[in-house]
Enzyme design. Structure first.
Site, short mmCIF file in Angstrom:
data_model
loop_
_atom_site.label_atom_id
_atom_site.label_comp_id
_atom_site.label_asym_id
_atom_site.label_seq_id
_atom_site.Cartn_x
_atom_site.Cartn_y
_atom_site.Cartn_z
CG HIS A 25 9.75 -0.99 -2.65
ND1 HIS A 25 9.81 0.15 -3.41
CD2 HIS A 25 8.74 -1.73 -3.16
CE1 HIS A 25 8.86 0.11 -4.34
NE2 HIS A 25 8.20 -1.02 -4.22
N GLY A 52 4.86 1.64 -11.06
CA GLY A 52 4.01 2.82 -11.04
C GLY A 52 3.96 3.56 -12.37
N GLY A 73 1.45 -2.75 -6.28
CA GLY A 73 1.38 -1.43 -5.66
C GLY A 73 0.03 -0.80 -5.93
N GLY A 74 -0.01 0.08 -6.93
CA GLY A 74 -1.21 0.86 -7.25
C GLY A 74 -2.51 0.06 -7.24
CD GLU A 81 8.04 3.20 -4.43
OE1 GLU A 81 7.54 3.02 -3.30
OE2 GLU A 81 7.43 2.96 -5.48
CD1 TRP A 101 -2.15 -2.05 0.17
CD2 TRP A 101 -3.06 -1.33 2.10
NE1 TRP A 101 -3.22 -2.87 0.46
CE2 TRP A 101 -3.80 -2.45 1.64
CE3 TRP A 101 -3.44 -0.72 3.29
CZ2 TRP A 101 -4.90 -2.95 2.33
CZ3 TRP A 101 -4.54 -1.23 3.99
CH2 TRP A 101 -5.25 -2.33 3.50
P1 PGA Z 1 3.06 -0.75 -8.88
O1 PGA Z 1 4.11 -0.90 -7.66
O2 PGA Z 1 2.24 -2.01 -8.89
O3 PGA Z 1 2.25 0.46 -8.55
O4 PGA Z 1 3.87 -0.61 -10.12
C1 PGA Z 1 4.73 -2.13 -7.36
C2 PGA Z 1 5.67 -1.96 -6.22
O5 PGA Z 1 6.32 -0.90 -6.12
O6 PGA Z 1 5.82 -2.86 -5.36
#
Ligand code: PGA
Length: 250
Positions: free
Chosen positions: A95, A173, A234-235, A97, A10
């Site tokens: 991750h 993303g 993710g999204g 990010e 999330w």
């Molecule tokens: P996403 O993100 O499905 O929004 O591309 C995946 C993630 O970062 O784990």
């Protein structure tokens, strides 16, 4: 055989109230699923609330990060022990990010992974190349370094508890999913590497998830690939309807 695992990351979304609503919607639709693992990773502040809601349902709880030291003077950090206390069974580690925005290194990620294993939680180790690395032919080298350094010092027994998530950064993303063939190729490479680093049994048992713009429209093709054992979403995990469809992949 490897049991499929679908995890919803999330990220920094959903207040406690919204997390409660989303978890309740998921339980309604997913409570009789028994042939796959379902995991959700809310923000830290919503963990214990979500833990109470999911209770004994098949949905399991994950944290999105942790600090590798159990307790002490580490202002602002949360360790695996406290995540376990809040009801977590899994912890997402490394991750992209966090690697990019917070400059996490493979060595630091390795410390976290070991701390998670010591707390008897399951780490989900994220790896993946940037678009530039892929275009410059550095993809395999990047994945190898992330795997070798991220899993350094692990015994084969410890490795048996680890889940890997292959998430090409250019697909996160962005709406650009790796094609099923591109994902399969990377997953097969990772499995081969695990065989070299550990042994064929560990390589055959390790679950490797795909992540990066996973959606209801592409999950079935991804899951049809021989080395894709699940997804880190993710999204699409923020919308009950989409995540439910992804969990119910065909
Ligand atoms: P996403 O993100 O499905 O929004 O591309 C995946 C993630 O970062 O784990």
């Amino acid at each position: 055989m490897r049991r499929p695992l679908i995890a919803g990351n999330w990220k920094l979304n959903k207040t406690i109230k919204e997390s409660r609503q989303l978890s309740m919607q998921l339980i309604d639709e997913l409570s009789n699923i028994t042939d796959r693992d379902i995991v959700i990773a809310p923000v830290f502040t919503a963990l214990s609330t979500v833990s109470e809601i999911i209770g004994s349902s098949p949905i399991q709880l994950a944290a999105q990060n942790c600090y590798p030291t159990t307790s002490g003077a580490f202002t602002g950090e949360v360790s695996p022990l406290f995540l376990q206390d809040a009801g977590c069974r899994f912890v997402i580690i490394g991750h992209s990010e966090r690697r990019q925005l917070l400059h996490e290194t493979n060595a630091f990620i390795n410390q976290k992974l070991i701390a998670v294993i010591h707390a008897e939680l399951t780490p989900i180790l994220c790896i993946g190349e940037t678009l530039q690395q892929r275009e410059e032919g550095q993809m395999l080298e990047t994945l190898t370094r992330q795997i070798e350094e991220g899993l350094a010092g692990l015994t084969a027994d410890q490795m048996a508890t680890v889940v890997i998530a292959y998430e090409p950064i250019w697909a996160i993303g962005t709406g650009k999913t790796a094609s099923s063939e591109q994902a399969q190729e990377a997953h097969a490479f990772i499995r081969e590497l695990l065989q070299e680093l550990f042994n064929p049994t560990v390589a055959g048992q390790t679950r490797i998830l795909y992540g990066g713009s996973v959606k209801p429209e592409n999950i079935d093709n991804l899951m049809a690939q021989k080395d894709i054992d699940g997804a880190l979403v993710g999204g699409a995990s923020l919308k009950a309807e989409d995540f439910i469809r992804i969990v119910k992949f065909l």
